[in-house]
Design an enzyme around this catalytic site. Structure first.
Site, PDB file in Angstrom:
ATOM      1  N   ARG A 181      50.968   8.082  24.346  1.00 33.09           N
ATOM      2  CA  ARG A 181      50.622   9.413  23.830  1.00 33.09           C
ATOM      3  C   ARG A 181      49.218   9.844  24.254  1.00 33.09           C
ATOM      4  NH1 ARG A 181      53.774   7.097  19.679  1.00 33.09           N
ATOM      5  NH2 ARG A 181      55.442   8.455  18.883  1.00 33.09           N
ATOM      6  N   ILE A 182      48.222   8.959  24.037  1.00 35.15           N
ATOM      7  CA  ILE A 182      46.841   9.318  24.357  1.00 35.15           C
ATOM      8  C   ILE A 182      46.632   9.351  25.860  1.00 35.15           C
ATOM      9  CG2 ILE A 182      44.443   8.601  24.136  1.00 35.15           C
ATOM     10  CD1 ILE A 182      45.205   7.426  21.385  1.00 35.15           C
TER      11      ILE A 182
ATOM     12  N   ASP B  99      51.402   2.554  34.610  1.00 36.77           N
ATOM     13  CA  ASP B  99      52.069   2.135  33.378  1.00 36.77           C
ATOM     14  C   ASP B  99      53.474   1.692  33.749  1.00 36.77           C
ATOM     15  OD1 ASP B  99      53.403   1.835  30.912  1.00 36.77           O
ATOM     16  OD2 ASP B  99      52.018   3.252  29.960  1.00 36.77           O
TER      17      ASP B  99
ATOM     18  N   ALA C 194      40.173   2.396  24.399  1.00 39.68           N
ATOM     19  CA  ALA C 194      41.391   1.767  23.877  1.00 39.68           C
ATOM     20  C   ALA C 194      41.043   0.596  22.966  1.00 39.68           C
ATOM     21  CB  ALA C 194      42.285   1.338  25.036  1.00 39.68           C
ATOM     22  N   ARG C 195      40.892  -0.597  23.538  1.00 33.53           N
ATOM     23  CA  ARG C 195      40.535  -1.794  22.799  1.00 33.53           C
ATOM     24  C   ARG C 195      39.537  -2.600  23.614  1.00 33.53           C
ATOM     25  NH1 ARG C 195      41.863   0.582  19.287  1.00 33.53           N
ATOM     26  NH2 ARG C 195      43.336   0.203  17.589  1.00 33.53           N
TER      27      ARG C 195
ATOM     28  N   ASP D 178      33.749   3.120  24.149  1.00 33.89           N
ATOM     29  CA  ASP D 178      33.820   3.458  22.726  1.00 33.89           C
ATOM     30  C   ASP D 178      34.291   2.262  21.918  1.00 33.89           C
ATOM     31  OD1 ASP D 178      33.662   5.464  20.561  1.00 33.89           O
ATOM     32  OD2 ASP D 178      35.838   5.155  20.424  1.00 33.89           O
TER      33      ASP D 178
ATOM     34  N   GLU E 136      32.888  -5.598  16.979  1.00 34.68           N
ATOM     35  CA  GLU E 136      32.332  -4.354  16.437  1.00 34.68           C
ATOM     36  C   GLU E 136      31.926  -4.546  14.981  1.00 34.68           C
ATOM     37  OE1 GLU E 136      35.330  -1.380  17.000  1.00 34.68           O
ATOM     38  OE2 GLU E 136      35.324  -1.552  19.177  1.00 34.68           O
TER      39      GLU E 136
ATOM     40  N   HIS F  41      32.942   3.422  18.319  1.00 37.38           N
ATOM     41  CA  HIS F  41      34.381   3.527  18.022  1.00 37.38           C
ATOM     42  C   HIS F  41      34.656   4.826  17.264  1.00 37.38           C
ATOM     43  CE1 HIS F  41      38.182   0.870  17.552  1.00 37.38           C
ATOM     44  NE2 HIS F  41      38.513   2.153  17.594  1.00 37.38           N
TER      45      HIS F  41
END
Length: 346
Positions: free
Chosen positions: A163-164, A183, A252-253, A277, A282, A300
């Site tokens: 989606r993102i 992907d 993302a991660r 981000d 974190e 984040h």
């Protein structure tokens, strides 16, 4: 609404625990649940604390540990709802084995995260952080960020087309000359319909001037950007620009990128600069990526707007309520296919 049994043998309201540090009140959650549940707000950061909270349903953020130990210890637990997208803090297999439903909220914040990613990318392409820092320090040098290149001549690679990722592609297409997408779980025709070009991972690494990461964190993607990936990135097909190391953006991660390998790639110029981000830890503790002139780090925050904050809280609470009422969640995660179904994650 499912009822829980109290110690005196009577019926009590189900206990819903909201373990989310982003909340300052339970106003939205009370609007959803009304008086149907015993609603508790308590940020839980240890296995013992989660077990002691004894929830019938729990809404968690990314730092609430939902391990096999926790799931075993929460004897009344019916459902875990992640108030966000990533579920790497939840043991999906253990939850499935115990019959505990797990959901996330995959369709919130898409505009915010994609805008943050493209904003970071565009800012770094134009050298804005470097120029702004130099000016703030008393400089006035229009060449401080040189060399810069016309965005319409650049290629942006998007890794992950959920989606993102799709929203990021849509935002990138009008600004940059070419958009590549990797992907393996999304049909090539769907990627082409976005006016992007589906490619393998290695080709994306070699041909992209800037790369934006939008994958979930799974065993397949953990450390995806490792030393081998950056070595492939060094062999940039057809790129003959001075100072043209790749720009890397990650919203993302943190663990999708090997931090040590990224530091090395920044040091040798393979990566010209990075916008992050998310980090492996974190908030960061002695993180070598924070405070560098060639790295922009945000806390984040890509998901955040006032609208997205309300949306994720409401949808997470509504999902928990569905389970407590004996229904099926609309965002329930299948642990066997999570991360491999188009749109199921980032």
């Amino acid at each position: 609404m499912t009822e829980a049994s109290g110690s005196d043998g009577g019926d009590v309201r189900p206990r819903v625990v909201i373990s989310d540090t982003k909340l300052t009140s339970l106003e939205t959650e009370r609007e959803v649940f009304g008086e149907e549940v015993d609603l508790i707000q308590r940020p839980l950061r240890s296995a013992e604390a989660v077990i002691e909270s004894d929830p019938d349903a729990i809404v968690v953020d990314a730092s609430t540990p939902m391990t096999a130990e926790v799931l075993e210890g929460c004897s009344n637990l019916l459902a875990v709802v992640r108030a966000g997208v990533g579920v790497d803090n939840i043991d999906l297999a253990a939850a499935d084995a115990r019959g505990v439903a797990v959901s996330n909220v995959p369709d919130y914040g898409m505009d915010e995260v994609s805008a943050h990613a493209i904003g970071m990318c565009a800012s770094l392409v134009r050298g804005i952080p470097t120029a702004a820092a130099d000016t703030a320090a008393g400089g006035w040098n229009w060449q401080i960020s040189a060399p810069l290149y016309r965005p319409a001549e650049l290629t942006v690679g998007v890794v992950g087309c959920g989606r993102i990722g799709r929203e990021t592609v849509r935002k990138a297409t009008p600004q940059f000359g070419r958009v590549l997408v990797h992907d393996p779980y999304v049909p090539e025709a769907e990627i082409r319909a976005l006016d992007a070009e589906p490619v393998g991972f290695d080709r994306l690494l070699r041909e992209s001037d800037a790369i934006s990461i939008h994958t979930p964190l799974t065993p397949e993607t953990r450390g995806m950007f490792d030393g081998d990936a950056f070595e492939t990135m060094r062999d940039r097909d057809g790129i003959e620009r001075d100072g043209s190391g790749t720009i890397l953006v990650n919203t993302a991660r943190g663990d999708v990128v090997d931090a040590d390998a990224l530091v090395e790639a920044l040091s040798d110029g393979t990566v010209r600069c990075a916008g992050l981000d998310v980090l492996p830890e974190e908030p960061p503790v002695d993180d070598r990526l924070v405070g560098r002139d060639d790295v922009v780090v945000t806390p984040h925050v890509a998901w955040y707007s006032e609208e997205s904050k309300r949306e994720v809280r409401r949808k997470a609470a509504e999902e928990a309520r569905r389970y407590l009422r004996g229904g099926e969640g609309i965002y329930r995660i299948d642990p066997e296919t999570y991360g491999s179904v188009p749109g199921s994650a980032e």
